[in-house]
Design a protein around this motif. Sequence first.
Motif, PDB file in Angstrom:
ATOM      1  N   THR A 138      43.476 -19.753 -29.557  1.00 34.79           N
ATOM      2  CA  THR A 138      43.352 -19.070 -30.930  1.00 34.79           C
ATOM      3  C   THR A 138      41.926 -19.431 -31.348  1.00 34.79           C
ATOM      4  OG1 THR A 138      45.622 -19.492 -31.454  1.00 34.79           O
ATOM      5  CG2 THR A 138      44.464 -19.063 -33.134  1.00 34.79           C
ATOM      6  N   TRP A 139      41.653 -20.584 -31.540  1.00 35.03           N
ATOM      7  CA  TRP A 139      40.241 -20.847 -31.890  1.00 35.03           C
ATOM      8  C   TRP A 139      39.132 -20.145 -31.213  1.00 35.03           C
ATOM      9  CZ3 TRP A 139      38.724 -24.315 -35.786  1.00 35.03           C
ATOM     10  CH2 TRP A 139      39.568 -24.882 -36.616  1.00 35.03           C
ATOM     11  N   THR A 140      39.371 -20.141 -29.983  1.00 38.10           N
ATOM     12  CA  THR A 140      38.333 -19.555 -28.855  1.00 38.10           C
ATOM     13  C   THR A 140      38.245 -17.983 -29.113  1.00 38.10           C
ATOM     14  OG1 THR A 140      38.644 -21.155 -27.249  1.00 38.10           O
ATOM     15  CG2 THR A 140      37.664 -19.243 -26.567  1.00 38.10           C
ATOM     16  N   ALA A 141      39.540 -17.302 -29.484  1.00 40.40           N
ATOM     17  CA  ALA A 141      39.608 -16.121 -29.583  1.00 40.40           C
ATOM     18  C   ALA A 141      38.874 -15.376 -30.801  1.00 40.40           C
ATOM     19  CB  ALA A 141      41.038 -15.754 -29.592  1.00 40.40           C
ATOM     20  N   MET A 142      39.081 -16.482 -31.892  1.00 35.73           N
ATOM     21  CA  MET A 142      38.513 -16.064 -33.371  1.00 35.73           C
ATOM     22  C   MET A 142      37.130 -16.386 -33.025  1.00 35.73           C
ATOM     23  SD  MET A 142      39.459 -15.395 -36.370  1.00 35.73           S
ATOM     24  CE  MET A 142      38.277 -13.991 -36.425  1.00 35.73           C
ATOM     25  N   ALA A 144      35.236 -15.982 -30.491  1.00 34.52           N
ATOM     26  CA  ALA A 144      34.653 -14.650 -29.642  1.00 34.52           C
ATOM     27  C   ALA A 144      34.502 -13.379 -30.512  1.00 34.52           C
ATOM     28  CB  ALA A 144      35.560 -14.479 -28.474  1.00 34.52           C
ATOM     29  N   SER A 145      35.428 -13.202 -31.197  1.00 38.31           N
ATOM     30  CA  SER A 145      35.282 -12.039 -31.886  1.00 38.31           C
ATOM     31  C   SER A 145      34.364 -12.025 -33.034  1.00 38.31           C
ATOM     32  CB  SER A 145      36.613 -11.840 -32.970  1.00 38.31           C
ATOM     33  OG  SER A 145      37.825 -11.919 -32.281  1.00 38.31           O
ATOM     34  N   PHE A 146      33.749 -13.156 -33.809  1.00 37.14           N
ATOM     35  CA  PHE A 146      32.796 -13.120 -34.680  1.00 37.14           C
ATOM     36  C   PHE A 146      31.648 -12.919 -33.747  1.00 37.14           C
ATOM     37  CE2 PHE A 146      35.541 -15.272 -37.723  1.00 37.14           C
ATOM     38  CZ  PHE A 146      35.005 -14.343 -38.967  1.00 37.14           C
ATOM     39  N   ALA A 147      31.412 -13.712 -32.640  1.00 37.55           N
ATOM     40  CA  ALA A 147      30.228 -13.584 -31.594  1.00 37.55           C
ATOM     41  C   ALA A 147      29.869 -12.142 -31.271  1.00 37.55           C
ATOM     42  CB  ALA A 147      30.453 -14.626 -30.606  1.00 37.55           C
ATOM     43  N   GLU A 148      31.168 -11.626 -30.941  1.00 40.59           N
ATOM     44  CA  GLU A 148      30.804 -10.146 -30.517  1.00 40.59           C
ATOM     45  C   GLU A 148      30.325  -9.209 -31.473  1.00 40.59           C
ATOM     46  OE1 GLU A 148      33.543  -7.234 -27.765  1.00 40.59           O
ATOM     47  OE2 GLU A 148      34.557  -8.766 -28.545  1.00 40.59           O
ATOM     48  N   ARG A 149      30.471  -9.594 -32.572  1.00 42.33           N
ATOM     49  CA  ARG A 149      29.886  -8.670 -33.817  1.00 42.33           C
ATOM     50  C   ARG A 149      28.299  -9.169 -33.991  1.00 42.33           C
ATOM     51  NH1 ARG A 149      32.308  -8.610 -39.793  1.00 42.33           N
ATOM     52  NH2 ARG A 149      31.493 -10.837 -39.731  1.00 42.33           N
ATOM     53  N   GLY A 150      27.976 -10.192 -33.269  1.00 40.75           N
ATOM     54  CA  GLY A 150      26.682 -10.667 -33.570  1.00 40.75           C
ATOM     55  C   GLY A 150      26.352 -11.633 -34.354  1.00 40.75           C
ATOM     56  N   ASP A 151      27.563 -12.204 -35.142  1.00 40.43           N
ATOM     57  CA  ASP A 151      27.520 -13.147 -35.860  1.00 40.43           C
ATOM     58  C   ASP A 151      27.406 -14.560 -35.338  1.00 40.43           C
ATOM     59  OD1 ASP A 151      27.934 -15.370 -37.815  1.00 40.43           O
ATOM     60  OD2 ASP A 151      29.726 -14.056 -38.772  1.00 40.43           O
ATOM     61  N   LEU A 158      33.210 -22.763 -36.311  1.00 40.53           N
ATOM     62  CA  LEU A 158      34.641 -22.829 -35.696  1.00 40.53           C
ATOM     63  C   LEU A 158      34.361 -23.688 -34.556  1.00 40.53           C
ATOM     64  CD1 LEU A 158      35.512 -18.925 -35.658  1.00 40.53           C
ATOM     65  CD2 LEU A 158      36.730 -20.866 -36.816  1.00 40.53           C
ATOM     66  N   PHE A 159      33.204 -23.567 -33.856  1.00 42.49           N
ATOM     67  CA  PHE A 159      33.174 -24.426 -32.664  1.00 42.49           C
ATOM     68  C   PHE A 159      32.977 -25.832 -33.092  1.00 42.49           C
ATOM     69  CE2 PHE A 159      30.531 -26.465 -29.281  1.00 42.49           C
ATOM     70  CZ  PHE A 159      31.245 -26.246 -28.404  1.00 42.49           C
ATOM     71  N   ASP A 160      32.495 -26.044 -34.158  1.00 43.73           N
ATOM     72  CA  ASP A 160      32.115 -27.552 -34.682  1.00 43.73           C
ATOM     73  C   ASP A 160      33.363 -28.032 -35.333  1.00 43.73           C
ATOM     74  OD1 ASP A 160      29.566 -27.393 -33.966  1.00 43.73           O
ATOM     75  OD2 ASP A 160      28.604 -27.056 -35.918  1.00 43.73           O
ATOM     76  N   SER A 161      34.404 -27.097 -35.735  1.00 42.47           N
ATOM     77  CA  SER A 161      35.491 -27.488 -36.083  1.00 42.47           C
ATOM     78  C   SER A 161      36.819 -27.752 -35.453  1.00 42.47           C
ATOM     79  CB  SER A 161      35.727 -26.470 -37.360  1.00 42.47           C
ATOM     80  OG  SER A 161      35.018 -26.486 -38.341  1.00 42.47           O
ATOM     81  N   MET A 162      36.782 -27.231 -34.101  1.00 47.22           N
ATOM     82  CA  MET A 162      37.688 -27.015 -33.098  1.00 47.22           C
ATOM     83  C   MET A 162      38.126 -28.679 -32.748  1.00 47.22           C
ATOM     84  SD  MET A 162      36.377 -24.203 -30.411  1.00 47.22           S
ATOM     85  CE  MET A 162      37.743 -24.466 -29.573  1.00 47.22           C
ATOM     86  N   PRO A 163      39.612 -28.903 -32.874  1.00 46.55           N
ATOM     87  CA  PRO A 163      40.068 -30.155 -32.847  1.00 46.55           C
ATOM     88  C   PRO A 163      39.793 -30.610 -31.276  1.00 46.55           C
ATOM     89  CG  PRO A 163      41.789 -28.573 -32.965  1.00 46.55           C
ATOM     90  CD  PRO A 163      40.464 -27.881 -33.426  1.00 46.55           C
ATOM     91  N   GLU A 164      39.917 -29.502 -30.418  1.00 45.81           N
ATOM     92  CA  GLU A 164      39.730 -29.707 -28.848  1.00 45.81           C
ATOM     93  C   GLU A 164      39.072 -28.534 -28.280  1.00 45.81           C
ATOM     94  OE1 GLU A 164      43.167 -29.424 -26.351  1.00 45.81           O
ATOM     95  OE2 GLU A 164      44.458 -28.550 -27.823  1.00 45.81           O
ATOM     96  N   ARG A 165      38.338 -28.653 -27.080  1.00 47.01           N
ATOM     97  CA  ARG A 165      37.441 -27.668 -26.582  1.00 47.01           C
ATOM     98  C   ARG A 165      37.696 -27.808 -25.034  1.00 47.01           C
ATOM     99  NH1 ARG A 165      32.539 -30.158 -29.251  1.00 47.01           N
ATOM    100  NH2 ARG A 165      32.567 -29.484 -31.472  1.00 47.01           N
ATOM    101  N   VAL A 168      36.530 -22.809 -21.567  1.00 45.77           N
ATOM    102  CA  VAL A 168      36.197 -21.366 -22.119  1.00 45.77           C
ATOM    103  C   VAL A 168      35.526 -21.689 -23.236  1.00 45.77           C
ATOM    104  CG1 VAL A 168      37.520 -19.410 -22.606  1.00 45.77           C
ATOM    105  CG2 VAL A 168      38.228 -20.845 -20.812  1.00 45.77           C
ATOM    106  N   SER A 169      35.874 -22.280 -24.395  1.00 51.08           N
ATOM    107  CA  SER A 169      35.413 -22.560 -25.626  1.00 51.08           C
ATOM    108  C   SER A 169      33.904 -22.628 -25.486  1.00 51.08           C
ATOM    109  CB  SER A 169      35.773 -23.719 -26.514  1.00 51.08           C
ATOM    110  OG  SER A 169      37.326 -23.791 -26.279  1.00 51.08           O
ATOM    111  N   TRP A 170      33.362 -23.697 -24.589  1.00 53.88           N
ATOM    112  CA  TRP A 170      31.861 -23.839 -24.345  1.00 53.88           C
ATOM    113  C   TRP A 170      31.281 -22.399 -23.776  1.00 53.88           C
ATOM    114  CZ3 TRP A 170      28.682 -27.547 -25.770  1.00 53.88           C
ATOM    115  CH2 TRP A 170      29.482 -28.720 -26.135  1.00 53.88           C
ATOM    116  N   ASN A 171      31.883 -21.712 -22.835  1.00 55.00           N
ATOM    117  CA  ASN A 171      31.441 -20.482 -22.317  1.00 55.00           C
ATOM    118  C   ASN A 171      31.255 -19.636 -23.601  1.00 55.00           C
ATOM    119  OD1 ASN A 171      31.118 -21.603 -19.820  1.00 55.00           O
ATOM    120  ND2 ASN A 171      33.336 -20.557 -19.389  1.00 55.00           N
ATOM    121  N   VAL A 172      32.105 -19.306 -24.494  1.00 60.35           N
ATOM    122  CA  VAL A 172      32.051 -18.644 -25.491  1.00 60.35           C
ATOM    123  C   VAL A 172      30.766 -18.737 -26.415  1.00 60.35           C
ATOM    124  CG1 VAL A 172      33.016 -17.674 -27.517  1.00 60.35           C
ATOM    125  CG2 VAL A 172      34.429 -17.732 -25.633  1.00 60.35           C
ATOM    126  N   PHE A 173      30.778 -20.085 -26.592  1.00 57.30           N
ATOM    127  CA  PHE A 173      29.534 -20.463 -27.473  1.00 57.30           C
ATOM    128  C   PHE A 173      28.324 -20.262 -26.926  1.00 57.30           C
ATOM    129  CE2 PHE A 173      27.242 -24.330 -29.466  1.00 57.30           C
ATOM    130  CZ  PHE A 173      27.350 -23.833 -30.805  1.00 57.30           C
TER     131      PHE A 173
END
Length: 496
Positions: A138-142, A144-151, A158-165, A168-173
């Motif tokens: 869920t965290w990663t999907a959210m 990725a959605s912002f990143a895809e918009r260029g944000d 979100l990445f800094d707030s993730m309780p675990e990574r 895949v999370s790192w790849n999106v970041f």
Amino acid sequence: MRWVTQWRSSSSSSYGRRSIHSSSLLGGRFSFPLGSDQQRLQAQFASQLQACRDLATARRLHARILATALRSDTFTANLLVQLYGRCGCPEIARQTFDGILARNSFSWNIVMAANAQNRHLENAKSVFDKMPERDVVTWTAMMASFAERGDLFCPKQLFDSMPERNVVSWNVFVGAYAQQEQLEPSKGAFLRMPCHSIVSWNSMLTAYAQGQQIDRASEFFESMPQRDVISWNIAISTLAQTGDLVKAKKLLDLMPAVGIVCWTAMVVANGQLCQLEQAKKIFDSMPDRDDLAGTAMVTAFAQNGDVDSAKAVFDAMPEHSVYAWNALLAAYALNSRPGRAMEIFATMPEKDVVSWNVVLAMLSQRDQDGRGSAIQLFQSMLLEGFLPNDISHLCVLIACSRVGSIHAGRDCFAAMSSDHGSTPERVHYSCMVDLLARTGQLLLAQDLIETMPFFPDDVEWLTLTVSGAPAGPRLMDLRPGRSGPYVVLSNSMLAP
């Protein structure tokens, strides 16, 4: 976006290859007795919902479901939410979600995705914030959605707030920064990763490629511990697009199994560099061709003025997508065969905004008889329900300037932001200044120059000076060391 596709693929494999259509991911099935009529009905509706792609059919299926015992089935409701998102209706998806009596975590994830995939990111974030529980997917999907918009700000939060990574999370970041050509932050995140997957390496390769760091991209490619077809595609396409066809061809020859993407990139690059014979040689040697490969060859012939060969390649293609039709249409439009271009446009089985823009561009450059053909076509485009983009508006403004249609031009310019969701860029303002100046509205043209959200350059002031407005001092201030403004100013003063 290449890296988004990569992370989604790796996410699927990282989580047991769960399909979004599987019963486990959609929240399990309602507890109907095995072999019962209800279970068979549920399976039947599930198949139809997963295959559906249009809103009218979705509504009919929904109405039928509400008339059965499945109206309170979470699994079926989740499929409906997903379907409405796929049909571009996040509002109906949310209404359906609100009607689910026994929501599960998959219900929340699906309604969030329905908003995100339709670019309603604020609504998606609102759903995310209200979720009773979130997992790393869920965290990663959210993110990725912002990143895809260029944000980049929200993904970092979100990445800094993730309780675990996970990887895949790192790849999106990493990919988020790579996509925005933020090379150093992307490299920093890559080096901090606890472990790397092939997607990680490809994301970093993309960062070097998009940052035009071609030598570093080549070195990075050589240092990769493993490569897949995407790695080879990035490396070969980057070299081809930057004009280094010799190195690109060497890599193509070294590729273990040459993919169609690489072949197509080479055809495109050779066509753009006027190496038509080489493009044709590569195209003819391709073991397999798809619609995009054929379209690339049609475009290569068109760019080099060989319309008949472009038509021959098009006719030999087993199927024609709208992209292939657009390439053929552009071939005739770009090579001064407007009559044939209009015939093709009229008979195209499917059109998109590019199709309309090709013809608008052609008519805007040829509209010298004052009939306003491009303006009329633009009205037809709106009537047929197509949403014009910034290129569409630019073509119309050019046409209005050529025929002196001040009212149509002002309407088009105003509608960009008020009706069509586009933000006028400098080139649109310049066209509007030209239109106002050509039609004698010099004070309005000067006012537009002084109030536009860009610092005016010599193009706008030159336009005004040529039209007779006293803009000489402004023009001199902008480019005091260039002779061009002085020549224009002297000519305007000597004109009768």
